[in-house]
Scaffold this motif. Structure first.
Motif, mmCIF file in Angstrom:
data_model
loop_
_atom_site.group_PDB
_atom_site.id
_atom_site.type_symbol
_atom_site.label_atom_id
_atom_site.label_comp_id
_atom_site.label_asym_id
_atom_site.label_seq_id
_atom_site.Cartn_x
_atom_site.Cartn_y
_atom_site.Cartn_z
ATOM 1 N N TYR A 21 0.810 -1.222 0.000
ATOM 2 C CA TYR A 21 0.000 0.000 0.000
ATOM 3 C C TYR A 21 0.841 1.268 0.000
ATOM 4 C CZ TYR A 21 -3.611 -3.392 1.021
ATOM 5 O OH TYR A 21 -4.464 -4.476 0.947
ATOM 6 N N LEU B 268 -6.252 2.981 12.717
ATOM 7 C CA LEU B 268 -7.250 2.232 11.955
ATOM 8 C C LEU B 268 -7.787 3.069 10.801
ATOM 9 C CD1 LEU B 268 -8.858 -0.339 11.611
ATOM 10 C CD2 LEU B 268 -10.548 0.564 13.226
ATOM 11 N N ALA C 238 -5.287 2.913 8.074
ATOM 12 C CA ALA C 238 -5.281 1.579 7.463
ATOM 13 C C ALA C 238 -6.455 1.408 6.506
ATOM 14 C CB ALA C 238 -5.323 0.509 8.548
ATOM 15 N N VAL C 239 -7.601 1.920 6.885
ATOM 16 C CA VAL C 239 -8.775 1.844 6.010
ATOM 17 C C VAL C 239 -8.553 2.673 4.749
ATOM 18 C CG1 VAL C 239 -11.214 2.488 5.782
ATOM 19 C CG2 VAL C 239 -10.413 1.332 7.863
ATOM 20 N N ARG D 177 -6.470 1.178 2.030
ATOM 21 C CA ARG D 177 -7.036 0.015 1.351
ATOM 22 C C ARG D 177 -8.252 0.338 0.496
ATOM 23 N NH1 ARG D 177 -4.077 -1.130 5.441
ATOM 24 N NH2 ARG D 177 -2.956 -3.134 5.579
ATOM 25 N N ILE E 137 -15.217 0.245 10.062
ATOM 26 C CA ILE E 137 -14.638 0.391 8.724
ATOM 27 C C ILE E 137 -15.585 1.193 7.845
ATOM 28 C CG2 ILE E 137 -13.903 -0.839 6.642
ATOM 29 C CD1 ILE E 137 -13.017 -3.143 8.428
ATOM 30 N N LEU F 138 -13.422 -4.889 1.867
ATOM 31 C CA LEU F 138 -12.762 -4.600 3.137
ATOM 32 C C LEU F 138 -13.476 -5.371 4.240
ATOM 33 C CD1 LEU F 138 -11.699 -2.278 1.332
ATOM 34 C CD2 LEU F 138 -11.730 -0.825 3.368
ATOM 35 N N ARG G 103 -9.357 -7.331 1.650
ATOM 36 C CA ARG G 103 -8.401 -6.493 2.366
ATOM 37 C C ARG G 103 -8.823 -6.375 3.827
ATOM 38 N NH1 ARG G 103 -6.970 -1.579 -1.977
ATOM 39 N NH2 ARG G 103 -6.128 -2.972 -3.595
ATOM 40 N N PRO H 247 -8.082 -4.238 7.071
ATOM 41 C CA PRO H 247 -7.439 -3.079 7.716
ATOM 42 C C PRO H 247 -6.963 -3.336 9.141
ATOM 43 C CG PRO H 247 -9.469 -2.428 6.597
ATOM 44 C CD PRO H 247 -9.415 -3.915 6.548
ATOM 45 N N TYR H 248 -7.674 -4.173 9.906
ATOM 46 C CA TYR H 248 -7.250 -4.418 11.281
ATOM 47 C C TYR H 248 -5.897 -5.108 11.347
ATOM 48 C CZ TYR H 248 -11.845 -3.077 13.040
ATOM 49 O OH TYR H 248 -12.981 -2.359 13.365
ATOM 50 N N ASP I 71 -3.347 -4.360 9.379
ATOM 51 C CA ASP I 71 -2.267 -3.435 9.049
ATOM 52 C C ASP I 71 -1.261 -3.501 10.203
ATOM 53 O OD1 ASP I 71 -1.895 -0.527 7.336
ATOM 54 O OD2 ASP I 71 -0.895 -0.685 9.279
#
Length: 452
Positions: free
Chosen positions: A70, A197, A200-201, A204, A222, A309, A364, A366-367, A369
């Motif tokens: 990313y 977070l 990270a979201v 993605r 998310i 996600l 994907r 995100p948690y 990351d």
């Protein structure tokens, strides 16, 4: 994301082509293979980021890659391809990647033909799958077990997360961040988790992305942090998840971007052979958990989405399971969380990847990351599991973050496992009874039809 495979030994090209054919669902945008001496590497392409051709070569090394970096622009400014970035990192030698790995933000599994040997590499969490094994004719690797079975490989292993395989031996090159509970201030924890977070979201997001939205705290956060991204819910009509998702979408004013895929018992029955083939398992729990994602991915793909996600990993990071309460009482919570985080790949991630990629859908998480993982592993256990009288508040700090986005009936909503929340579990049990057998026997019969 994509599917990768390769073989070293007799009829390497033929066997690689057979494996890539078995992985074609992972790469609907094209397949290619390349012979290098006694080896052959193959790639089934799902076009998401850039359009760099694979198998790719750099400075005498040829590789195939499944994943997403990313922060690829940090390594090669101006590039829109993370594959090109990986090629630049590998330009000198494999050690170049090992040295760069701590700065790589993403997930990956790749194989490189380097100095007349095959080398396999997998990310520290194990988000992307990679399997390997030997047979009399040689050595093979692939993104799914079924591809290796097709060419006669039976003794199949999953490459351990954070490991590199060379000359038949795995060695660790990366691990999860240290488990050091040094943060015990609630306000600091909430602020830092919200920032990590959210970032990270955002990393993605994609123009063809949607959120798997059950209405629970993990997916709801998310959805709130991705305010322009569609929300997709799957479940039987009137199920817990459908009701919870509709309520959560209203709570953040997202009804206009929320779609509910209502399924029937017939839909579940028709999907069963496909999901068993995808996840290569007839285990009742595994099938029941995979089915909602499998069905949602198929419907989402038909609607034009390519990326989903997911909230996977949140329970293991922030103590979301009921069994953690006993661990907390016994002073073993940290040990339990550490163990579960190191085994996420084999327990959950490989299953979910297979269920989504059966429809060419990139998942994907995100948690997972590494910045979020690192922060979670620094939090004091009391910030994850909070005692409230006789009750426990699981995922306490995550719920405090959610309070910034949702009313208390959403941020404090109880967890319900996906197979129960969607109504899938009861539907499977009814189907099994209609075939006059228990669920395990019913699924095993289907397994023998589709995989044996």
């Amino acid at each position: 994301m994509c599917g990768i495979a390769g073989f070293v030994g007799e009829k390497a090209r033929q066997r690689t082509c057979q494996m890539i054919e078995a992985l074609s669902h992972r790469g609907p945008d094209g397949v290619s293979v390349q012979e290098i001496g006694r080896a052959c590497l193959g790639h089934a392409h799902l076009k998401i980021t850039g359009d760099y051709p694979q198998p790719a070569s750099t400075a005498g090394m040829t590789f195939v890659y499944n994943g997403e970096i990313y922060n690829h622009s940090n390594f090669l400014p101006g590039s829109n391809s993370d594959t090109e970035v990986l090629a630049s990192i590998l330009e000198n030698n494999l050690d170049g990647f090992i040295n760069a790995a701590p700065a790589v933000n993403g997930e990956y599994a790749f194989a490189a033909w380097d100095n007349n040997q095959i080398v396999l590499v997998r990310d520290p969490v194990g988000i992307k799958p990679l399997y390997y094994g030997n047979c009399e004719s040689g050595f093979g690797f692939a993104s799914e077990r079924k591809a290796l079975l097709r060419v006669g490989i039976r003794d199949i292993r999953s490459l351990s997360p954070g490991c590199l395989l060379a000359e038949g031996q795995e060695r660790r090159f990366a691990d999860l961040p240290p488990m050091q509970p040094i943060i015990n201030d609630e306000a600091e924890a909430v602020r830092r988790l919200d920032e990590a977070l959210g970032q990270a979201v955002r990393l993605r997001l994609h123009k063809d992305a949607a959120v798997t939205f059950s209405g629970g705290i993990d997916s709801a956060l998310i959805g709130a942090m991705a305010p322009a991204t569609p929300l997709l819910t799957v479940g039987l009509a009137g199920s817990f998840d459908v009701k919870a998702a509709i309520h959560a979408a209203r709570a953040i004013g997202a009804e206009h971007r929320h779609t509910v895929y209502e399924v029937t018992e017939k839909d579940v029955e028709e999907a069963l052979p496909g999901v068993i083939y995808a996840i290569e398992s007839a285990n009742p729990v595994t099938v029941a958990i995979a089915l909602p994602l499998y069905i949602l991915s198929a419907k989402a793909r038909k609607d034009g989405y390519k990326v989903l996600l997911s909230g996977q990993g949140s329970d293991e990071l922030f103590a979301g399971y009921a069994r953690y309460e006993a661990g907390f009482k016994e002073g073993r919570l940290q040990q339990m969380l550490d163990y579960d985080q190191h085994h996420l790949a084999e327990v959950n991630l490989e299953r979910d990847d297979a269920a989504a990629m059966a429809s060419g859908m990139e998942l994907r998480v995100p948690y997972l990351d590494l910045s979020v993982v690192s922060l979670a592993r620094q939090l004091d256990p009391s910030l994850k599991l909070r005692v409230n009288g006789k009750d426990y508040i699981r995922k306490y700090v995550l719920r405090k973050v959610a309070e910034k986005y949702f009313p208390p009936d959403v941020s404090g909503a109880p967890k319900k496992a996906i197979q129960y929340g969607t109504g899938i579990q009861k539907t499977l049990e009814r189907l099994a009874r209609s075939h006059r057998c228990d669920l395990a026997g019913y699924l095993q019969t289907l397994y023998k039809v589709v995989l044996v």
